[in-house]
Write a protein that holds these residues in place. Structure first.
Motif, PDB file in Angstrom:
ATOM      1  N   GLY A  97       0.836  -1.315  -0.083  1.00 22.42           N
ATOM      2  CA  GLY A  97      -0.181  -0.101   0.006  1.00 22.42           C
ATOM      3  C   GLY A  97       0.692   1.371   0.054  1.00 22.42           C
ATOM      4  O   GLY A  97       2.047   1.333   0.442  1.00 22.42           O
ATOM      5  N   LEU A  98       0.580   2.252  -0.622  1.00 23.58           N
ATOM      6  CA  LEU A  98       1.220   3.483  -0.761  1.00 23.58           C
ATOM      7  C   LEU A  98       0.118   4.773  -0.640  1.00 23.58           C
ATOM      8  O   LEU A  98      -1.048   4.656  -0.999  1.00 23.58           O
ATOM      9  CB  LEU A  98       1.825   3.562  -1.993  1.00 23.58           C
ATOM     10  CG  LEU A  98       2.878   4.822  -2.084  1.00 23.58           C
ATOM     11  CD1 LEU A  98       4.067   4.491  -3.023  1.00 23.58           C
ATOM     12  CD2 LEU A  98       1.981   5.728  -3.116  1.00 23.58           C
ATOM     13  N   ALA A  99       0.371   5.840   0.033  1.00 20.95           N
ATOM     14  CA  ALA A  99      -0.383   6.825   0.348  1.00 20.95           C
ATOM     15  C   ALA A  99       0.692   8.194   0.191  1.00 20.95           C
ATOM     16  O   ALA A  99       1.819   8.109   0.624  1.00 20.95           O
ATOM     17  CB  ALA A  99      -1.329   6.992   1.552  1.00 20.95           C
ATOM     18  N   ILE A 100       0.041   9.302  -0.257  1.00 21.36           N
ATOM     19  CA  ILE A 100       0.930  10.603  -0.250  1.00 21.36           C
ATOM     20  C   ILE A 100       0.157  11.527   0.505  1.00 21.36           C
ATOM     21  O   ILE A 100      -1.203  11.684   0.259  1.00 21.36           O
ATOM     22  CB  ILE A 100       1.064  10.808  -1.636  1.00 21.36           C
ATOM     23  CG1 ILE A 100       1.734   9.869  -2.478  1.00 21.36           C
ATOM     24  CG2 ILE A 100       1.927  12.260  -1.612  1.00 21.36           C
ATOM     25  CD1 ILE A 100       1.963   9.924  -3.875  1.00 21.36           C
ATOM     26  N   ALA A 101       0.752  12.528   1.252  1.00 22.65           N
ATOM     27  CA  ALA A 101       0.239  13.714   1.847  1.00 22.65           C
ATOM     28  C   ALA A 101       1.022  14.892   1.754  1.00 22.65           C
ATOM     29  O   ALA A 101       2.245  14.636   1.832  1.00 22.65           O
ATOM     30  CB  ALA A 101       0.019  13.296   3.312  1.00 22.65           C
ATOM     31  N   LYS A 102       0.496  15.997   1.780  1.00 20.83           N
ATOM     32  CA  LYS A 102       1.424  17.255   1.901  1.00 20.83           C
ATOM     33  C   LYS A 102       1.273  17.648   3.394  1.00 20.83           C
ATOM     34  O   LYS A 102       0.281  17.834   3.756  1.00 20.83           O
ATOM     35  CB  LYS A 102       0.841  18.454   0.905  1.00 20.83           C
ATOM     36  CG  LYS A 102       1.746  19.528   0.955  1.00 20.83           C
ATOM     37  CD  LYS A 102       1.317  20.426  -0.413  1.00 20.83           C
ATOM     38  CE  LYS A 102       2.478  21.661  -0.344  1.00 20.83           C
ATOM     39  NZ  LYS A 102       1.968  22.461  -1.508  1.00 20.83           N
ATOM     40  N   ALA A 151      -4.169   8.526   3.069  1.00 17.18           N
ATOM     41  CA  ALA A 151      -3.835   9.824   4.081  1.00 17.18           C
ATOM     42  C   ALA A 151      -4.996  10.833   3.654  1.00 17.18           C
ATOM     43  O   ALA A 151      -5.730  11.051   2.483  1.00 17.18           O
ATOM     44  CB  ALA A 151      -2.472  10.501   3.423  1.00 17.18           C
ATOM     45  N   PHE A 152      -5.357  11.729   4.514  1.00 20.65           N
ATOM     46  CA  PHE A 152      -6.436  12.681   4.387  1.00 20.65           C
ATOM     47  C   PHE A 152      -6.105  13.762   5.522  1.00 20.65           C
ATOM     48  O   PHE A 152      -5.678  13.558   6.499  1.00 20.65           O
ATOM     49  CB  PHE A 152      -7.736  12.126   4.460  1.00 20.65           C
ATOM     50  CG  PHE A 152      -8.169  11.415   5.927  1.00 20.65           C
ATOM     51  CD1 PHE A 152      -8.723  12.032   6.868  1.00 20.65           C
ATOM     52  CD2 PHE A 152      -7.864  10.115   6.109  1.00 20.65           C
ATOM     53  CE1 PHE A 152      -8.993  11.409   8.023  1.00 20.65           C
ATOM     54  CE2 PHE A 152      -7.974   9.441   7.092  1.00 20.65           C
ATOM     55  CZ  PHE A 152      -8.592  10.102   8.140  1.00 20.65           C
ATOM     56  N   ARG A 153      -6.916  14.974   5.403  1.00 22.84           N
ATOM     57  CA  ARG A 153      -6.778  15.899   6.109  1.00 22.84           C
ATOM     58  C   ARG A 153      -8.216  16.399   6.808  1.00 22.84           C
ATOM     59  O   ARG A 153      -9.173  16.066   6.152  1.00 22.84           O
ATOM     60  CB  ARG A 153      -6.499  17.187   5.717  1.00 22.84           C
ATOM     61  CG  ARG A 153      -4.935  17.094   5.040  1.00 22.84           C
ATOM     62  CD  ARG A 153      -4.461  18.625   4.432  1.00 22.84           C
ATOM     63  NE  ARG A 153      -4.147  19.738   5.266  1.00 22.84           N
ATOM     64  CZ  ARG A 153      -3.382  20.020   6.343  1.00 22.84           C
ATOM     65  NH1 ARG A 153      -2.415  19.095   6.314  1.00 22.84           N
ATOM     66  NH2 ARG A 153      -3.566  21.105   6.770  1.00 22.84           N
ATOM     67  N   TYR A 159      -4.052  12.646   8.709  1.00 18.90           N
ATOM     68  CA  TYR A 159      -4.069  11.438   9.208  1.00 18.90           C
ATOM     69  C   TYR A 159      -3.661  10.623   8.200  1.00 18.90           C
ATOM     70  O   TYR A 159      -3.896  10.784   7.038  1.00 18.90           O
ATOM     71  CB  TYR A 159      -5.537  11.340   9.701  1.00 18.90           C
ATOM     72  CG  TYR A 159      -6.049  12.316  10.621  1.00 18.90           C
ATOM     73  CD1 TYR A 159      -5.679  11.837  12.099  1.00 18.90           C
ATOM     74  CD2 TYR A 159      -6.405  13.484  10.405  1.00 18.90           C
ATOM     75  CE1 TYR A 159      -6.262  12.565  13.306  1.00 18.90           C
ATOM     76  CE2 TYR A 159      -7.089  14.308  11.501  1.00 18.90           C
ATOM     77  CZ  TYR A 159      -6.716  13.892  12.829  1.00 18.90           C
ATOM     78  OH  TYR A 159      -7.246  14.826  13.756  1.00 18.90           O
ATOM     79  N   LEU A 160      -3.466   9.255   8.726  1.00 24.73           N
ATOM     80  CA  LEU A 160      -3.116   8.161   8.016  1.00 24.73           C
ATOM     81  C   LEU A 160      -3.826   7.144   8.252  1.00 24.73           C
ATOM     82  O   LEU A 160      -3.933   6.713   9.372  1.00 24.73           O
ATOM     83  CB  LEU A 160      -1.506   7.916   7.786  1.00 24.73           C
ATOM     84  CG  LEU A 160      -1.446   6.683   7.107  1.00 24.73           C
ATOM     85  CD1 LEU A 160      -1.430   7.023   5.493  1.00 24.73           C
ATOM     86  CD2 LEU A 160       0.253   6.213   7.190  1.00 24.73           C
ATOM     87  N   ALA A 161      -4.819   6.407   7.425  1.00 24.77           N
ATOM     88  CA  ALA A 161      -5.611   5.493   8.000  1.00 24.77           C
ATOM     89  C   ALA A 161      -5.102   4.043   7.183  1.00 24.77           C
ATOM     90  O   ALA A 161      -4.707   4.067   6.156  1.00 24.77           O
ATOM     91  CB  ALA A 161      -7.087   5.376   7.756  1.00 24.77           C
ATOM     92  N   THR A 171      -5.700   1.204  11.683  1.00 25.02           N
ATOM     93  CA  THR A 171      -5.208   1.873  12.828  1.00 25.02           C
ATOM     94  C   THR A 171      -5.246   3.394  12.176  1.00 25.02           C
ATOM     95  O   THR A 171      -5.029   3.492  10.835  1.00 25.02           O
ATOM     96  CB  THR A 171      -3.671   1.616  12.760  1.00 25.02           C
ATOM     97  OG1 THR A 171      -3.587   0.279  13.541  1.00 25.02           O
ATOM     98  CG2 THR A 171      -3.065   2.591  13.950  1.00 25.02           C
ATOM     99  N   LEU A 172      -5.360   4.347  12.808  1.00 25.60           N
ATOM    100  CA  LEU A 172      -5.417   5.892  12.342  1.00 25.60           C
ATOM    101  C   LEU A 172      -4.241   6.569  13.163  1.00 25.60           C
ATOM    102  O   LEU A 172      -4.227   6.465  14.302  1.00 25.60           O
ATOM    103  CB  LEU A 172      -6.976   6.457  12.863  1.00 25.60           C
ATOM    104  CG  LEU A 172      -6.900   7.785  12.165  1.00 25.60           C
ATOM    105  CD1 LEU A 172      -7.017   7.966  10.853  1.00 25.60           C
ATOM    106  CD2 LEU A 172      -8.335   8.285  12.940  1.00 25.60           C
TER     107      LEU A 172
END
Length: 178
Positions: A97-102, A151-153, A159-161, A171-172
């Motif tokens: 899995g992969l997520a990106i956040a600023k 990832a979300f704001r 946050y990263l779920a 997990t959050l």
């Protein structure tokens, strides 16, 4: 407007029924390399094609690889005591899995390592995709096999779920950089 890039978690999985994989020894390869899990569709005794890229790659909009982490994920998992050596002949840590956040002015990639001995998520600063940098390895005992990351704001917080396949947990994390 900036340039566009694509980030890949190079899990390199075989078909779920295992019909396209075997040990290299089935082709007559001897020694430790004979334990390597290979593609039966693409391999010969003198040209082995293994599953599991074991890395993350960043490509530009033309598809050119501008960054690849090589064996860094396995090295970091091993140094942290999280590397499952029984997997090294197959897919190593298996980045999935992969997520990106600023975060502030930085872009952070979160990469789940499905086959670490406990839940492990690698963080990379990908603000400059051609010079991405490993930042840290987050772990959470009790969770296993991070599969899906998002990832979300919410207002000013990031946050990263993470959904974990083997432990059937979610997990959050509230994310911040030092």
């Amino acid at each position: 407007m900036g340039r566009q890039y694509y980030i890949y978690a190079n899990e390199g999985d075989a078909r779920s029924d295992g019909s396209d994989e075997a040990r290299a020894s089935t082709l007559g390869v001897a020694g430790n390399i004979g334990r390597l899990t290979i593609s039966t569709l693409d391999s010969t005794a003198t040209d082995l094609v293994a599953f599991g890229g074991r890395s993350i790659s960043i490509r530009d909009s033309c598809g050119k690889i501008v960054f690849d982490s090589g064996n860094l994920l396995d090295v970091k998992a091993h140094a942290a005591g999280l590397y499952d050596d029984s997997r090294s002949d197959n897919k190593g840590g298996e980045p999935e899995g992969l997520a990106i956040a600023k975060l502030g002015s930085r872009w952070i990639a979160f990469v789940g390592l499905e086959r670490a001995t406990t839940a492990a998520i690698a963080l990379f600063d990908v603000t400059d995709p051609e010079h991405a940098q490993f930042l840290d390895l987050m772990t959470h005992p009790g969770d296993a096999a991070p599969e899906g990351l998002k990832a979300f704001r919410v207002k000013e917080d990031t946050y990263l779920a993470v959904a974990h396949e083997a432990s059937h947990t979610t997990t959050l994390y509230k994310i911040g950089l030092k």
